[in-house]
Design a protein around this motif. Structure first.
Motif, PDB file in Angstrom:
ATOM      1  N   UNK A 252       0.815  -1.315  -0.037  1.00 33.97           N
ATOM      2  CA  UNK A 252      -0.012  -0.090  -0.027  1.00 33.97           C
ATOM      3  C   UNK A 252       0.889   1.275   0.051  1.00 33.97           C
ATOM      4  N   UNK A 253       2.059   1.285  -0.283  1.00 29.86           N
ATOM      5  CA  UNK A 253       2.996   2.265  -0.239  1.00 29.86           C
ATOM      6  C   UNK A 253       2.525   3.326  -1.505  1.00 29.86           C
ATOM      7  N   UNK A 254       2.859   4.597  -1.278  1.00 29.95           N
ATOM      8  CA  UNK A 254       2.667   5.306  -2.363  1.00 29.95           C
ATOM      9  C   UNK A 254       3.100   5.069  -3.664  1.00 29.95           C
ATOM     10  N   UNK A 255       4.698   4.795  -3.509  1.00 32.28           N
ATOM     11  CA  UNK A 255       5.338   4.406  -4.674  1.00 32.28           C
ATOM     12  C   UNK A 255       4.733   3.455  -5.468  1.00 32.28           C
ATOM     13  N   UNK A 256       3.950   2.377  -4.698  1.00 30.30           N
ATOM     14  CA  UNK A 256       3.478   1.063  -5.444  1.00 30.30           C
ATOM     15  C   UNK A 256       2.216   1.540  -6.127  1.00 30.30           C
ATOM     16  N   UNK A 257       1.584   2.691  -5.715  1.00 32.79           N
ATOM     17  CA  UNK A 257       0.481   2.967  -6.279  1.00 32.79           C
ATOM     18  C   UNK A 257       0.554   4.197  -7.232  1.00 32.79           C
ATOM     19  N   UNK A 258       1.494   5.050  -7.181  1.00 32.09           N
ATOM     20  CA  UNK A 258       1.758   6.159  -8.012  1.00 32.09           C
ATOM     21  C   UNK A 258       3.417   6.637  -7.910  1.00 32.09           C
ATOM     22  N   UNK A 259       3.921   6.152  -9.304  1.00 35.88           N
ATOM     23  CA  UNK A 259       5.300   6.412  -9.487  1.00 35.88           C
ATOM     24  C   UNK A 259       5.612   6.126 -10.830  1.00 35.88           C
ATOM     25  N   UNK A 260       6.601   6.622 -11.662  1.00 35.59           N
ATOM     26  CA  UNK A 260       6.926   6.177 -12.746  1.00 35.59           C
ATOM     27  C   UNK A 260       6.531   4.881 -13.253  1.00 35.59           C
ATOM     28  N   UNK A 261       7.258   4.057 -12.505  1.00 35.06           N
ATOM     29  CA  UNK A 261       6.933   2.359 -12.718  1.00 35.06           C
ATOM     30  C   UNK A 261       5.452   2.056 -12.649  1.00 35.06           C
ATOM     31  N   UNK A 262       4.715   2.473 -11.518  1.00 36.11           N
ATOM     32  CA  UNK A 262       3.564   2.168 -11.236  1.00 36.11           C
ATOM     33  C   UNK A 262       2.548   2.581 -12.366  1.00 36.11           C
ATOM     34  N   UNK A 263       2.737   3.794 -12.753  1.00 36.04           N
ATOM     35  CA  UNK A 263       1.843   4.833 -13.970  1.00 36.04           C
ATOM     36  C   UNK A 263       1.860   3.968 -15.042  1.00 36.04           C
ATOM     37  N   UNK A 264       3.363   3.470 -15.438  1.00 40.50           N
ATOM     38  CA  UNK A 264       3.588   2.713 -16.676  1.00 40.50           C
ATOM     39  C   UNK A 264       2.870   1.298 -16.764  1.00 40.50           C
ATOM     40  N   UNK A 265       2.899   0.605 -15.469  1.00 37.20           N
ATOM     41  CA  UNK A 265       2.032  -0.607 -15.282  1.00 37.20           C
ATOM     42  C   UNK A 265       0.571  -0.414 -15.391  1.00 37.20           C
ATOM     43  N   UNK A 266       0.349   0.619 -14.913  1.00 36.79           N
ATOM     44  CA  UNK A 266      -1.456   0.649 -14.854  1.00 36.79           C
ATOM     45  C   UNK A 266      -1.866   1.066 -16.468  1.00 36.79           C
ATOM     46  N   UNK A 267      -1.085   1.691 -16.900  1.00 36.13           N
ATOM     47  CA  UNK A 267      -1.242   2.071 -18.386  1.00 36.13           C
ATOM     48  C   UNK A 267      -1.309   0.983 -19.314  1.00 36.13           C
ATOM     49  N   UNK A 268      -0.331  -0.154 -19.075  1.00 38.16           N
ATOM     50  CA  UNK A 268      -0.136  -1.099 -19.771  1.00 38.16           C
ATOM     51  C   UNK A 268      -1.473  -2.157 -19.532  1.00 38.16           C
ATOM     52  N   UNK A 269      -1.970  -2.092 -18.270  1.00 42.66           N
ATOM     53  CA  UNK A 269      -3.124  -2.913 -17.846  1.00 42.66           C
ATOM     54  C   UNK A 269      -4.345  -2.302 -18.584  1.00 42.66           C
ATOM     55  N   UNK A 270      -4.457  -1.053 -18.500  1.00 40.04           N
ATOM     56  CA  UNK A 270      -5.742  -0.425 -19.268  1.00 40.04           C
ATOM     57  C   UNK A 270      -5.646  -0.628 -20.943  1.00 40.04           C
ATOM     58  N   UNK A 272      -4.512  -3.126 -22.234  1.00 44.67           N
ATOM     59  CA  UNK A 272      -4.567  -4.715 -22.751  1.00 44.67           C
ATOM     60  C   UNK A 272      -6.230  -5.032 -22.259  1.00 44.67           C
ATOM     61  N   UNK A 273      -6.785  -4.168 -21.494  1.00 46.90           N
ATOM     62  CA  UNK A 273      -8.147  -4.292 -21.205  1.00 46.90           C
ATOM     63  C   UNK A 273      -9.107  -3.456 -22.084  1.00 46.90           C
ATOM     64  N   UNK A 274      -8.368  -2.929 -23.153  1.00 44.22           N
ATOM     65  CA  UNK A 274      -9.181  -2.044 -24.149  1.00 44.22           C
ATOM     66  C   UNK A 274      -9.895  -1.060 -23.725  1.00 44.22           C
ATOM     67  N   UNK A 275      -9.283  -0.268 -22.834  1.00 42.73           N
ATOM     68  CA  UNK A 275     -10.001   0.924 -22.150  1.00 42.73           C
ATOM     69  C   UNK A 275      -9.111   2.182 -22.895  1.00 42.73           C
ATOM     70  N   UNK A 276      -8.059   1.991 -23.720  1.00 38.57           N
ATOM     71  CA  UNK A 276      -7.473   3.008 -24.332  1.00 38.57           C
ATOM     72  C   UNK A 276      -7.195   2.602 -25.811  1.00 38.57           C
ATOM     73  N   UNK A 277      -7.584   3.109 -27.061  1.00 43.29           N
ATOM     74  CA  UNK A 277      -6.882   2.800 -28.154  1.00 43.29           C
ATOM     75  C   UNK A 277      -5.516   3.597 -28.250  1.00 43.29           C
TER      76      UNK A 277
END
Length: 393
Positions: A252-270, A272-277
Protein backbone atom coordinates in the motif's frame (compact mmCIF):
# COMPACT_ATOMS: atom_id res chain seq x y z
CA UNK A 1 42.27 21.71 -5.87
CA UNK A 2 44.38 21.17 -2.76
CA UNK A 3 43.62 24.39 -0.88
CA UNK A 4 40.66 24.71 1.46
CA UNK A 5 39.43 27.78 3.35
CA UNK A 6 41.29 28.23 6.62
CA UNK A 7 38.31 29.49 8.62
CA UNK A 8 34.57 30.18 8.56
CA UNK A 9 35.07 33.72 7.21
CA UNK A 10 36.94 32.46 4.16
CA UNK A 11 34.33 29.73 3.65
CA UNK A 12 31.56 32.33 3.73
CA UNK A 13 33.38 34.48 1.17
CA UNK A 14 33.86 31.51 -1.19
CA UNK A 15 30.18 30.59 -1.02
CA UNK A 16 29.13 34.19 -1.63
CA UNK A 17 31.30 34.28 -4.75
CA UNK A 18 29.92 30.90 -5.87
CA UNK A 19 26.29 31.95 -5.43
CA UNK A 20 26.55 35.58 -6.52
CA UNK A 21 29.41 35.58 -9.01
CA UNK A 22 32.29 38.10 -9.12
CA UNK A 23 32.03 40.87 -6.54
CA UNK A 24 34.03 43.77 -5.19
CA UNK A 25 35.71 43.75 -1.81
CA UNK A 26 33.36 46.56 -0.76
CA UNK A 27 30.25 44.59 -1.75
CA UNK A 28 31.56 41.46 -0.05
CA UNK A 29 32.15 43.56 3.06
CA UNK A 30 28.46 44.53 3.03
CA UNK A 31 27.51 40.84 3.32
CA UNK A 32 29.92 39.62 5.99
CA UNK A 33 30.40 40.72 9.56
CA UNK A 34 34.05 41.76 9.25
CA UNK A 35 35.93 45.00 9.61
CA UNK A 36 37.48 46.39 6.44
CA UNK A 37 40.98 45.47 7.59
CA UNK A 38 39.98 41.92 8.60
CA UNK A 39 38.15 41.44 5.29
CA UNK A 40 41.26 42.58 3.41
CA UNK A 41 43.38 40.05 5.29
CA UNK A 42 41.01 37.15 4.53
CA UNK A 43 40.63 38.08 0.85
CA UNK A 44 44.41 38.39 0.47
CA UNK A 45 44.86 34.94 2.03
CA UNK A 46 42.32 33.48 -0.39
CA UNK A 47 44.15 35.12 -3.29
CA UNK A 48 47.36 33.47 -2.10
CA UNK A 49 45.71 30.02 -2.13
CA UNK A 50 44.62 30.45 -5.75
CA UNK A 51 40.98 29.74 -4.89
CA UNK A 52 40.06 33.29 -5.93
CA UNK A 53 41.57 35.75 -8.42
CA UNK A 54 41.35 39.47 -9.06
CA UNK A 55 38.91 40.26 -11.83
CA UNK A 56 39.26 43.89 -12.92
CA UNK A 57 38.21 47.11 -11.26
CA UNK A 58 34.81 47.33 -9.56
CA UNK A 59 32.34 50.13 -10.18
CA UNK A 60 33.15 53.25 -8.19
CA UNK A 61 31.34 53.84 -4.91
CA UNK A 62 33.23 57.07 -4.25
CA UNK A 63 36.89 57.20 -3.33
CA UNK A 64 39.37 54.58 -4.43
CA UNK A 65 37.97 51.88 -6.72
CA UNK A 66 38.46 48.33 -5.50
CA UNK A 67 39.09 45.20 -7.54
CA UNK A 68 36.45 42.63 -8.27
CA UNK A 69 37.15 39.20 -6.84
CA UNK A 70 35.99 35.94 -8.43
CA UNK A 71 36.47 32.24 -7.90
CA UNK A 72 39.35 30.76 -9.86
CA UNK A 73 38.06 30.23 -13.43
CA UNK A 74 39.96 26.95 -13.77
CA UNK A 75 38.04 25.20 -10.95
CA UNK A 76 35.91 22.31 -12.22
CA UNK A 77 33.31 20.19 -10.46
CA UNK A 78 31.77 16.94 -11.71
CA UNK A 79 28.06 16.41 -11.02
CA UNK A 80 26.68 12.87 -11.35
CA UNK A 81 22.97 12.06 -11.03
CA UNK A 82 22.31 8.31 -11.13
CA UNK A 83 18.65 7.52 -11.66
CA UNK A 84 16.86 4.20 -11.82
CA UNK A 85 16.98 4.12 -15.62
CA UNK A 86 19.57 6.70 -16.70
CA UNK A 87 22.72 8.59 -15.73
CA UNK A 88 23.34 12.33 -16.06
CA UNK A 89 26.92 13.62 -15.83
CA UNK A 90 27.93 17.28 -16.08
CA UNK A 91 30.97 19.52 -15.67
CA UNK A 92 30.47 22.88 -13.96
CA UNK A 93 32.71 25.83 -13.18
CA UNK A 94 33.09 27.17 -9.65
CA UNK A 95 29.86 29.21 -9.96
CA UNK A 96 28.09 25.91 -10.81
CA UNK A 97 27.30 26.91 -14.39
CA UNK A 98 26.92 23.75 -16.50
CA UNK A 99 29.67 23.70 -19.14
CA UNK A 100 28.89 20.26 -20.55
CA UNK A 101 26.17 17.66 -19.88
CA UNK A 102 25.75 14.04 -20.99
CA UNK A 103 22.87 11.60 -20.50
CA UNK A 104 22.99 7.85 -20.97
CA UNK A 105 20.27 5.20 -20.42
CA UNK A 106 21.34 2.71 -17.77
CA UNK A 107 19.49 0.37 -15.43
CA UNK A 108 20.73 0.92 -11.87
CA UNK A 109 19.98 -2.77 -11.18
CA UNK A 110 23.04 -3.68 -13.27
CA UNK A 111 24.99 -2.91 -10.10
CA UNK A 112 27.57 -0.39 -8.93
CA UNK A 113 30.53 -1.73 -10.93
CA UNK A 114 28.76 -1.49 -14.30
CA UNK A 115 27.14 1.86 -13.44
CA UNK A 116 30.41 3.46 -12.34
CA UNK A 117 32.24 2.17 -15.40
CA UNK A 118 29.68 4.13 -17.42
CA UNK A 119 30.03 7.20 -15.17
CA UNK A 120 33.82 7.17 -15.59
CA UNK A 121 33.47 6.77 -19.34
CA UNK A 122 31.14 9.79 -19.51
CA UNK A 123 33.46 11.84 -17.28
CA UNK A 124 36.41 10.95 -19.53
CA UNK A 125 34.40 12.03 -22.58
CA UNK A 126 33.71 15.43 -21.00
CA UNK A 127 37.40 15.84 -20.17
CA UNK A 128 38.41 14.86 -23.70
CA UNK A 129 36.13 17.56 -25.10
CA UNK A 130 38.39 20.14 -23.45
CA UNK A 131 35.98 21.21 -20.72
CA UNK A 132 38.26 20.13 -17.87
CA UNK A 133 41.84 18.99 -17.40
CA UNK A 134 40.79 17.31 -14.18
CA UNK A 135 38.12 17.58 -11.51
CA UNK A 136 38.54 19.44 -8.23
CA UNK A 137 35.67 17.50 -6.68
CA UNK A 138 32.65 15.37 -7.59
CA UNK A 139 29.13 15.10 -6.22
CA UNK A 140 27.17 11.89 -6.76
CA UNK A 141 23.44 11.27 -6.39
CA UNK A 142 21.92 7.77 -6.13
CA UNK A 143 18.22 6.77 -6.09
CA UNK A 144 18.09 5.33 -2.60
CA UNK A 145 18.86 5.99 1.08
CA UNK A 146 22.46 7.04 1.76
CA UNK A 147 24.33 7.01 5.07
CA UNK A 148 25.67 10.56 5.01
CA UNK A 149 28.48 11.68 5.01
CA UNK A 150 30.12 8.24 4.62
CA UNK A 151 28.60 8.03 1.13
CA UNK A 152 27.27 4.48 1.47
CA UNK A 153 23.83 3.34 0.17
CA UNK A 154 21.79 1.49 2.79
CA UNK A 155 19.31 -1.23 1.71
CA UNK A 156 18.01 0.74 -1.31
CA UNK A 157 14.78 -0.99 -2.46
CA UNK A 158 15.30 -0.45 -6.21
CA UNK A 159 19.10 -0.92 -6.19
CA UNK A 160 19.97 -4.61 -5.70
CA UNK A 161 23.69 -5.13 -5.14
CA UNK A 162 24.29 -1.58 -3.86
CA UNK A 163 23.76 -2.09 -0.13
CA UNK A 164 26.91 -1.01 1.69
CA UNK A 165 28.90 -0.31 -1.49
CA UNK A 166 31.60 2.31 -0.69
CA UNK A 167 30.57 4.77 -3.41
CA UNK A 168 32.48 7.74 -2.03
CA UNK A 169 35.72 5.85 -1.44
CA UNK A 170 35.68 3.95 -4.75
CA UNK A 171 34.92 6.95 -6.95
CA UNK A 172 37.35 9.20 -5.11
CA UNK A 173 40.15 6.77 -6.03
CA UNK A 174 39.02 6.47 -9.65
CA UNK A 175 38.49 10.19 -10.22
CA UNK A 176 41.46 11.36 -8.16
CA UNK A 177 39.48 14.02 -6.30
CA UNK A 178 37.23 14.43 -3.23
CA UNK A 179 33.75 12.92 -3.63
CA UNK A 180 30.49 13.45 -1.72
CA UNK A 181 27.42 11.22 -2.10
CA UNK A 182 23.77 11.87 -1.30
CA UNK A 183 20.28 10.74 -2.18
CA UNK A 184 19.26 11.99 -5.63
CA UNK A 185 16.21 13.90 -4.43
CA UNK A 186 18.30 15.91 -1.96
CA UNK A 187 20.49 16.93 -4.87
CA UNK A 188 17.46 17.91 -6.94
CA UNK A 189 16.37 20.15 -4.06
CA UNK A 190 19.85 21.70 -3.88
CA UNK A 191 19.85 22.30 -7.62
CA UNK A 192 16.47 24.06 -7.58
CA UNK A 193 17.66 26.05 -4.56
CA UNK A 194 20.83 27.18 -6.33
CA UNK A 195 19.59 27.96 -9.82
CA UNK A 196 15.90 27.07 -10.06
CA UNK A 197 12.48 27.88 -8.74
CA UNK A 198 13.49 27.76 -5.03
CA UNK A 199 16.26 30.40 -5.22
CA UNK A 200 14.73 32.76 -2.66
CA UNK A 201 13.03 30.20 -0.38
CA UNK A 202 14.50 29.03 2.93
CA UNK A 203 11.99 26.30 3.81
CA UNK A 204 10.62 24.08 1.06
CA UNK A 205 9.83 20.53 -0.03
CA UNK A 206 11.09 19.09 -3.31
CA UNK A 207 9.18 16.01 -4.48
CA UNK A 208 10.87 13.83 -7.10
CA UNK A 209 8.64 11.46 -9.02
CA UNK A 210 10.61 9.04 -11.15
CA UNK A 211 10.72 5.27 -11.04
CA UNK A 212 10.22 5.84 -7.30
CA UNK A 213 9.17 8.83 -5.19
CA UNK A 214 11.23 10.83 -2.69
CA UNK A 215 11.22 14.19 -0.97
CA UNK A 216 14.04 16.63 -0.31
CA UNK A 217 13.46 18.72 2.82
CA UNK A 218 15.16 22.12 3.05
CA UNK A 219 15.04 23.93 6.40
CA UNK A 220 16.61 27.34 6.84
CA UNK A 221 18.42 26.94 3.53
CA UNK A 222 20.00 23.59 4.49
CA UNK A 223 19.00 20.08 3.44
CA UNK A 224 17.57 18.14 6.38
CA UNK A 225 18.69 14.50 6.17
CA UNK A 226 17.51 13.14 9.51
CA UNK A 227 19.54 11.19 12.05
CA UNK A 228 20.63 8.44 9.66
CA UNK A 229 20.11 10.08 6.26
CA UNK A 230 16.69 8.64 5.44
CA UNK A 231 14.51 11.74 5.92
CA UNK A 232 12.04 12.37 3.11
CA UNK A 233 11.41 8.75 2.12
CA UNK A 234 7.75 9.54 1.39
CA UNK A 235 7.40 6.89 -1.30
CA UNK A 236 6.94 4.35 1.46
CA UNK A 237 4.18 6.15 3.34
CA UNK A 238 1.12 3.92 3.19
CA UNK A 239 -1.77 5.36 1.15
CA UNK A 240 -3.92 2.23 0.83
CA UNK A 241 -4.16 -0.28 3.71
CA UNK A 242 -3.42 -3.77 2.41
CA UNK A 243 -2.82 -2.26 -1.04
CA UNK A 244 -0.35 -3.33 -3.67
CA UNK A 245 2.92 -5.03 -2.76
CA UNK A 246 5.85 -2.60 -2.82
CA UNK A 247 9.53 -3.25 -3.61
CA UNK A 248 10.32 -2.39 0.02
CA UNK A 249 8.38 -5.44 1.26
CA UNK A 250 5.35 -3.57 2.62
CA UNK A 251 1.94 -3.08 1.04
CA UNK A 252 0.00 0.00 0.00
CA UNK A 253 2.98 2.40 -0.29
CA UNK A 254 2.56 5.59 -2.32
CA UNK A 255 5.35 4.40 -4.64
CA UNK A 256 3.49 1.16 -5.39
CA UNK A 257 0.37 3.09 -6.41
CA UNK A 258 1.83 6.17 -8.10
CA UNK A 259 5.34 6.52 -9.51
CA UNK A 260 6.79 6.27 -12.98
CA UNK A 261 6.88 2.48 -12.73
CA UNK A 262 3.37 2.18 -11.26
CA UNK A 263 1.91 4.56 -13.85
CA UNK A 264 3.47 2.56 -16.69
CA UNK A 265 2.10 -0.70 -15.28
CA UNK A 266 -1.41 0.75 -14.88
CA UNK A 267 -1.28 2.14 -18.41
CA UNK A 268 -0.32 -1.27 -19.84
CA UNK A 269 -3.17 -2.91 -17.90
CA UNK A 270 -5.61 -0.32 -19.26
CA UNK A 271 -4.34 -0.80 -22.82
CA UNK A 272 -4.65 -4.59 -22.69
CA UNK A 273 -8.13 -4.29 -21.20
CA UNK A 274 -9.19 -2.24 -24.21
CA UNK A 275 -9.82 0.97 -22.27
CA UNK A 276 -7.51 3.13 -24.44
CA UNK A 277 -6.84 2.83 -28.17
CA UNK A 278 -4.08 5.45 -27.88
CA UNK A 279 -2.20 3.53 -25.18
CA UNK A 280 -2.73 0.20 -26.96
CA UNK A 281 -1.28 1.60 -30.18
CA UNK A 282 1.81 2.77 -28.30
CA UNK A 283 2.12 -0.54 -26.45
CA UNK A 284 1.96 -2.55 -29.67
CA UNK A 285 4.55 -0.29 -31.30
CA UNK A 286 7.10 -0.37 -28.46
CA UNK A 287 6.27 -3.56 -26.54
CA UNK A 288 6.03 -1.59 -23.29
CA UNK A 289 4.78 1.72 -21.96
CA UNK A 290 6.46 4.41 -19.87
CA UNK A 291 5.27 7.52 -18.05
CA UNK A 292 6.29 9.46 -21.18
CA UNK A 293 3.73 7.47 -23.19
CA UNK A 294 1.03 8.26 -20.64
CA UNK A 295 1.95 11.93 -20.81
CA UNK A 296 1.81 11.92 -24.61
CA UNK A 297 -1.54 10.10 -24.61
CA UNK A 298 -2.94 12.62 -22.12
CA UNK A 299 -1.69 15.50 -24.29
CA UNK A 300 -3.59 13.92 -27.18
CA UNK A 301 -6.76 14.00 -25.07
CA UNK A 302 -6.91 10.31 -24.11
CA UNK A 303 -9.44 10.05 -21.28
CA UNK A 304 -7.90 6.94 -19.70
CA UNK A 305 -4.43 8.49 -19.53
CA UNK A 306 -5.89 11.66 -18.01
CA UNK A 307 -7.77 9.58 -15.41
CA UNK A 308 -4.57 7.69 -14.48
CA UNK A 309 -2.71 10.96 -13.95
CA UNK A 310 -5.53 12.52 -11.93
CA UNK A 311 -5.87 9.44 -9.72
CA UNK A 312 -2.12 9.38 -9.08
CA UNK A 313 -2.09 13.11 -8.41
CA UNK A 314 -4.86 12.66 -5.84
CA UNK A 315 -2.83 10.02 -3.98
CA UNK A 316 0.31 12.13 -4.10
CA UNK A 317 -1.67 15.18 -3.02
CA UNK A 318 -2.98 13.34 0.04
CA UNK A 319 0.57 12.63 1.18
CA UNK A 320 1.80 16.16 0.41
CA UNK A 321 -1.17 17.59 2.33
CA UNK A 322 0.02 15.74 5.42
CA UNK A 323 3.56 17.00 4.91
CA UNK A 324 2.34 20.58 4.47
CA UNK A 325 0.29 20.43 7.66
CA UNK A 326 3.29 19.04 9.55
CA UNK A 327 6.12 21.11 8.06
CA UNK A 328 4.45 24.35 6.89
CA UNK A 329 6.86 24.95 3.96
CA UNK A 330 7.06 28.14 1.92
CA UNK A 331 7.07 26.21 -1.37
CA UNK A 332 6.46 22.74 -2.79
CA UNK A 333 8.45 21.83 -5.91
CA UNK A 334 7.53 18.78 -8.00
CA UNK A 335 10.19 17.41 -10.35
CA UNK A 336 11.56 14.19 -11.79
CA UNK A 337 10.86 12.08 -14.83
CA UNK A 338 7.07 12.33 -14.70
CA UNK A 339 6.87 16.12 -14.75
CA UNK A 340 5.89 15.66 -18.38
CA UNK A 341 2.49 14.90 -16.83
CA UNK A 342 2.52 18.63 -16.19
CA UNK A 343 -0.47 20.63 -15.22
CA UNK A 344 -2.95 17.75 -15.08
CA UNK A 345 -0.86 16.25 -12.29
CA UNK A 346 -0.26 19.64 -10.68
CA UNK A 347 -3.98 20.46 -10.63
CA UNK A 348 -4.83 17.19 -8.86
CA UNK A 349 -2.08 17.67 -6.27
CA UNK A 350 -3.09 21.27 -5.59
CA UNK A 351 -6.75 20.32 -5.20
CA UNK A 352 -5.94 17.73 -2.54
CA UNK A 353 -3.46 19.91 -0.65
CA UNK A 354 -5.62 23.02 -0.60
CA UNK A 355 -8.66 20.95 0.39
CA UNK A 356 -7.04 18.95 3.19
CA UNK A 357 -4.46 21.27 4.77
CA UNK A 358 -5.33 24.20 7.01
CA UNK A 359 -5.71 27.63 5.36
CA UNK A 360 -2.92 29.04 7.53
CA UNK A 361 -0.49 26.57 5.90
CA UNK A 362 -1.78 26.88 2.33
CA UNK A 363 -2.88 30.52 2.10
CA UNK A 364 0.33 31.61 0.37
CA UNK A 365 1.75 28.22 -0.61
CA UNK A 366 2.94 27.84 -4.22
CA UNK A 367 2.95 24.28 -5.54
CA UNK A 368 4.97 24.36 -8.76
CA UNK A 369 6.94 22.27 -11.21
CA UNK A 370 10.73 22.43 -11.03
CA UNK A 371 12.52 24.76 -13.45
CA UNK A 372 15.73 22.87 -14.16
CA UNK A 373 14.56 19.52 -15.51
CA UNK A 374 17.41 17.02 -16.00
CA UNK A 375 20.09 19.49 -14.85
CA UNK A 376 18.64 19.91 -11.33
CA UNK A 377 20.40 16.82 -10.00
CA UNK A 378 23.82 17.52 -11.53
CA UNK A 379 23.78 21.16 -10.39
CA UNK A 380 22.80 19.96 -6.92
CA UNK A 381 25.64 17.42 -7.01
CA UNK A 382 28.12 20.17 -7.88
CA UNK A 383 26.73 22.28 -5.06
CA UNK A 384 27.10 19.36 -2.64
CA UNK A 385 30.81 18.94 -3.35
CA UNK A 386 31.42 22.70 -3.44
CA UNK A 387 29.73 23.03 -0.03
CA UNK A 388 32.21 20.45 1.24
CA UNK A 389 35.29 21.98 -0.38
CA UNK A 390 34.27 25.54 0.53
CA UNK A 391 34.25 24.59 4.21
CA UNK A 392 37.26 24.74 6.56
CA UNK A 393 39.31 21.55 6.28
Amino acid sequence: MTARPANAHQARLLRLLRDGGPNSRAQLGDQVDLSRSKLAVEVDRLLETGLVVADGLAASRGGRRSHNIRLAPALRFLGVDIGATSIDVAVTNAELEVLGHLNHPMDVREGPVAVFEQVLSMAAKLKASGLAEGFDGAGIGVPGPVRYPEGVPVAPPIMPGWDGFPVREALSQDLGCPVMVDNDVNLMAMGEQHAGVARSVGDFLCIKIGTGIGCGIVVGGEVYRGTTGSAGDIGHIQVTPEGRACACGNRGCLEAHFSGAALARDAEDAARAGRSVELLTRLEAAGRLTAVDVSAAAAAGDATALDLIREGGNRLGQVIAGLVSFFNPGLVVIGGGVTGLGHTLLASVRTQVYRQSLPLATGNLPIVLGELGPTAGVIGAARLISDHLFSPA
